[in-house]
Structure formats: C-alpha cells, structure tokens
Design an enzyme around this catalytic site. Structure first.
Site, PDB file in Angstrom:
ATOM      1  N   ASP A  98      42.984  87.435   5.957  1.00  0.00           N
ATOM      2  CA  ASP A  98      43.471  88.765   6.464  1.00  0.00           C
ATOM      3  C   ASP A  98      43.196  89.505   5.157  1.00  0.00           C
ATOM      4  OD1 ASP A  98      44.860  90.467   8.493  1.00  0.00           O
ATOM      5  OD2 ASP A  98      46.068  90.936   6.800  1.00  0.00           O
ATOM      6  N   HIS A 135      40.435  92.893  17.201  1.00  0.00           N
ATOM      7  CA  HIS A 135      41.729  93.275  17.470  1.00  0.00           C
ATOM      8  C   HIS A 135      42.137  94.728  17.046  1.00  0.00           C
ATOM      9  CE1 HIS A 135      42.292  91.298  14.157  1.00  0.00           C
ATOM     10  NE2 HIS A 135      43.606  91.586  13.670  1.00  0.00           N
TER      11      HIS A 135
HETATM   12  C1  NOJ Z   1      44.466  93.218   9.207  1.00  0.00           C
HETATM   13  C2  NOJ Z   1      44.561  92.786  10.541  1.00  0.00           C
HETATM   14  O1  NOJ Z   1      43.416  92.492  11.417  1.00  0.00           O
HETATM   15  C3  NOJ Z   1      45.346  93.636  11.094  1.00  0.00           C
HETATM   16  O2  NOJ Z   1      45.636  93.626  12.623  1.00  0.00           O
HETATM   17  C4  NOJ Z   1      46.855  93.796  10.493  1.00  0.00           C
HETATM   18  O3  NOJ Z   1      47.591  94.789  11.108  1.00  0.00           O
HETATM   19  C5  NOJ Z   1      46.412  94.043   9.028  1.00  0.00           C
HETATM   20  N1  NOJ Z   1      45.419  93.385   8.292  1.00  0.00           N
HETATM   21  C6  NOJ Z   1      47.748  93.709   8.317  1.00  0.00           C
HETATM   22  O4  NOJ Z   1      47.905  92.502   8.047  1.00  0.00           O
END
Ligand code: NOJ
Length: 537
Positions: free
Chosen positions: A204, A328
C-alpha cells in the site's frame, strides 16, 4: 535447471483483485469473508487467472476498511480466523492460484499497540515509531502537509502536547520508516506471511514510506482545479517519493527473494517517468510497480496509444510492464468508458505487453453504483462530501446470481447492490455466449494459448482517428490487435493487419475464424484480434 526470467510466473500470469468485504458472505452479516472467498475460488480459477490479491483482511477497527491495521499478523474476526486463512491458502494453491496479500506498512491503525504505546509519553520506547513534531510557534500544525482524506495531515495529541503525522485518516498514523526498528518489525510481518506460503505482497502507498528529513513545507499546486479534492492544493514534493524510499523497497525485495518465486507489487500513483524508478537500481525494487495510467487517461485511441508508447519507452532495460484497469479506489471501468467500450478496454488490457490485473466484477461489466448520502461508508466521501471522491460505488457486492442480494449474502449487504444485478450476474452472463464475461474468458484463454500475447514485443502500427493498432511478435509469429475506440464503423486496410489472416476474436464474439480478405471492417466499439491460424506455442 537454470530458470530464466521468462519463467517467472508473475510475468505470464494474470492477477485478480478481490475486495474481501464484497466478494461472498457466508455468515450472514452482509459483509464478505474468507470462507466466502474459498467458496468462490473455483469461479476465480475458471476464469483462467493465476493469482488473487486480497485487500486487507487483518485485525482492524475498519476506519478505512482494513487499511488501518491493528495487528499485522492477525485475521479480523469479521473475515474469519487464521484457520480460515490457512484453508484459503491451501484451497487456492490446490487450484493453481497464487495468493497475494495487501501489506500496509506506511501507517497502522491508531488502535495498534505500537501507536497506543507511542502516544503515551514523549519518552516512550515506541515514541519514535511514529512521526511526532512540535507545533509551529503560533500553535499551528508543524507544516502545511495535507491529509489525502481532507484537512491537515497533523493531529494534535493532548496527552503529550505534540502533533503526529497521518497522510490519510487521523486513525491511520504514519509509521516512521527512518527508524530501523520499524523496518524490522514490518519485515518480520512479511516473513510471517511468506513462511506461511503467501506468494507476495501488494504494498500500500509504497511511495509514501519516507518523508523529507526536515519536513519542509510542500509547494502550492499551480494547476489546482477548483472542485478537485482539497489535498491537491499542494504538491507532495517533500511528503512522498523521497530518494531514500528505494533503499527500503530494496530491503523488502531482498526479503521476498529469500523465499523464491514471490512477487513484490507497489501501489504508486506517480507520472510514468517517476513510476519506473520503482523498479529500483538494477531492478532490485518492486517487480511490478503498479501502472495506473489507464485509470486516468482520456479514453481515446490517440491518448491511449501515446501513453502506451511513453510507458514502453520509460521502462528500464529488463523491467517487466504491467497494466491495471480498475481497483477499489477508482470508478469502475464500465462507468468511466461506457459499457460498450468496456469490452474494448478488456481486449486492450489482455493483449498489451505486461501483466494485467483485473478488478473483481469488471469481468461482469459491473458499473459504479450510485450511493445515496445516507448509505455512504467511505471515510474519504464522509470527510470531503459531494465532489465525487467516494469509493463505495466501485466496492459494491459481487453479482453472482438473480436471487435476493445477488447470491452475495443472505442478509442486506453492507453496500447496496447495483440495480442491474438481477441480469448482470455470473449465472446469467455465463449462459450468454456473447456476454462480457464470455469475452473475458475467451481473452484469457487466448492469452494463455498464444505466446505472442504474453512474451511478444509491442509494436505500434500507425493509425488514425478512433483506431488503435498494434502488433505483438515472437520470432516469426505475430498477432495484431485492432481496436475501435469510437461509436462509428471503421475500415482498416488489410496491409495494416496482414493478408490471409483470420480474426481470432472479436469483442462481439461473433466472427471468430473470419478470413481477412481485402479490408477489415470494424463496427462501432469493436475490437478484434487478428492472427494466423492456431499453431503450437
Ligand atoms: C491506498 C488504498 O488502496 C486505499 O484504499 C486506502 O484508503 C489508502 N491507501 C490508505 O491506506
């Protein structure tokens, strides 16, 4: 026997992202779970994909639906137990599917014991695991950095009279990746899952891990457009994409390489020129820095052609490309480009050079579901309402069949189903040999069968207006892809696509085997794949 780079499974594989909350519910709480994923694995395997990536399934207060982790080696009870996870891993491997987990190392939950300790006192041993700063002289936050989810990225903490940094929600404090103890703790987490047998990680916001040593103010964004999310008002020059991040990624890569056959995928939203740096020095970084260019490009033949060319040209020697059409966090492709062009987009994704990642439900043509104000779950939309940043609409339940709740759950799902789910579902679309689902299945099968589509070169062929043309070639074998990005019919000379060749697949699924004799006429919104007759390899 020595293996070559071409043997790496993730190069010729296809990835499929599962959003666990929305795939299959088995315990009747309206939220998907691990047992549900196990139940649906045969479907996933039947698509012909090679790996599933699961969005976070770890213990979490769910302020950001699992991207706020309170225990990196625990399974959240909402999703099941560690036994369920072990069963999932075994079942997936039994079906020939690799399993990729979502590692969220940039920030934890504020409920993580590390943060609970860290915020206790200024001299707590865990204090330096997070990013604490004094406020400015006037008591304002330490600098002008903004949270991606709205407001300042600094939260004042009464207990110790300092601010902590959070690039996302205040419930997601950023870990301090300059602290070697933090690195080791997360590397232990990686080892834990790798030892269990997971096949890799999607990391992430990997480009966020290291921040400027001096926490300098970010410059204003001169191109900010009113109506866009407020965090775009400043650039992220000092808060993301710092040179030292590549050291960290190389360390992560060393870890996964010690296990063999694993893959490191990085989530990175950066311009292509900066993105490709994430392959690392001597390709010792991420094997797949996610390429999200198709998510935001203008959907036209010329703009897509340009970005493919730019990406191909920017790739360092030996770097393997990859492509993503949906995830997503972004609006569904079928809504972005329209239902008809969604078929063209599928053909593009599965014929480009580089590993494709599919987002669950895109194979059904699932659309962005409208979310009424009372139904909003996404914290981004809650914090920055009304300008269209909400991510709930692309996270709605998978549409399995025409029963109540679309076969997803026996209870009311956590997000509304699309109104078209009675028709646009796996059972119905599988029964229709010309559906988008059938198209996805055929495209994947063709990609598996023809080496040109996996390992072939990418060769653009000059084309005008709504036409995108390119060729994939291995030695003397080639396949030509012809895509009509427009609604009008279009004709292509056979000199561009090759005489005496056949249509291997049309997005309409109704002219396979047609011999090309003279011109090749495409209908509006049609894509075709052209090649010589099937042959070994
Ligand atoms: C990226 C993720 O894909 C997203 O869904 C999330 O809200 C942010 N990083 C924070 O972790």
């Amino acid at each position: 026997m020595a293996s070559t780079q071409q043997d790496d499974w993730w190069r010729h594989g296809i990835f499929y992202q599962v959003y666990p909350r929305s795939f299959q519910d088995t315990d009747g709480d309206g939220v998907g779970d691990l047992r549900g994923i196990i139940q649906r694995l045969p479907y996933v395997a039947s698509l012909g994909v090679d790996a599933i990536w699961l969005s976070p399934i770890f213990t979490s207060p769910m302020a950001d639906f699992g991207y706020d982790v309170a225990d990196y080696t625990g399974i959240d009870p909402l999703f099941g137990t560690m036994d369920d996870f072990d069963a999932l891993l075994e079942a997936a491997h039994g079906l020939g599917l690799k399993v990729i987990l979502d590692l969220v190392p940039n920030h934890s939950s504020d409920a993580h014991p590390w943060f609970v300790e860290s915020r206790r006192s200024r001299d707590d041993p865990k204090r330096d695991w997070y990013i604490w700063r004094d406020g400015a002289a006037n008591g304002a936050p330490p600098n002008n950095w903004l949270s991606e989810f709205g407001g300042s990225a600094w939260e004042y903490d009464e207990t110790t009279g300092q601010y902590y940094y959070h690039a996302f929600l205040k419930e997601q404090p950023d870990l301090n990746w300059r602290n070697p103890a933090v690195r080791e703790a997360i590397y232990d987490v990686m080892r834990f899952w790798l030892t269990k047998g997971v096949d890799g990680f999607r990391v992430d916001v990997i480009w966020h891990l290291i921040k400027d040593l001096d926490f300098r103010d970010n410059p204003p964004n001169p191109h900010y457009v009113e109506g866009r999310p407020p965090h775009e008002k400043i650039l992220t020059q000092y808060s993301t994409d710092q040179p030292e991040v590549h050291e960290v990624i190389a360390e992560m890569r060393d870890i996964i390489d010690r296990y063999g056959g694993r893959v490191l995928i990085g989530e990175i939203y950066l311009p292509l020129q900066r993105l490709v740096a994430y392959y690392g020095n001597d390709l010792r970084g991420a094997q797949m820095p996610f390429n999200f260019a198709l998510l935001s490009t203008l959907w036209s033949a010329r703009s897509v052609e340009r970005l493919i060319g730019e990406y191909e040209a920017a790739l360092p020697p030996g770097a393997w490309p990859n492509w993503v059409l949906g995830n997503h966090d972004r609006p569904r492709v079928a809504s972005r480009v329209g239902r008809e062009q969604a078929r063209v987009a599928a053909m593009l994704l599965l014929t480009l050079r580089g590993t494709p990642t599919l987002y669950y439900g895109d194979e059904l043509g699932m659309v962005q579901v409208p979310i009424a104000p009372g139904q909003v779950r996404d914290p981004f939309e809650k914090n920055v309402p009304g300008i269209g940043v909400g991510r709930d609409g692309c996270r709605t339940p998978m549409q399995w069949d025409a029963t109540e709740h679309a076969g997803f759950s026996t209870a009311r799902p956590w997000l509304p189903l699309s109104i078209d789910s009675a028709h646009e579902n796996v059972v119905n679309l599988d029964a229709d040999t010309r559906s988008i689902l059938s198209l996805y299945r055929m495209l994947i099968a063709l990609r598996k069968k023809r080496t040109e589509l996996v390992l072939g070169t990418y060769e653009p062929i000059a084309a005008q207006s709504d036409l995108l043309l390119f060729c994939r070639r291995v030695d003397d074998k080639s396949i030509t892809i012809v895509l009509n990005f427009g609604a009008e019919p279009i004709s292509v000379t056979s000199s561009s696509v090759g005489f005496g060749r056949k249509i291997l697949l049309s997005t309409f699924l109704d002219r396979d085997g047609e011999l090309i004799d003279g011109a090749l006429d495409l209908r509006g919104h049609e894509g075709v794949i052209v090649g010589a007759d099937d042959h070994a390899g």
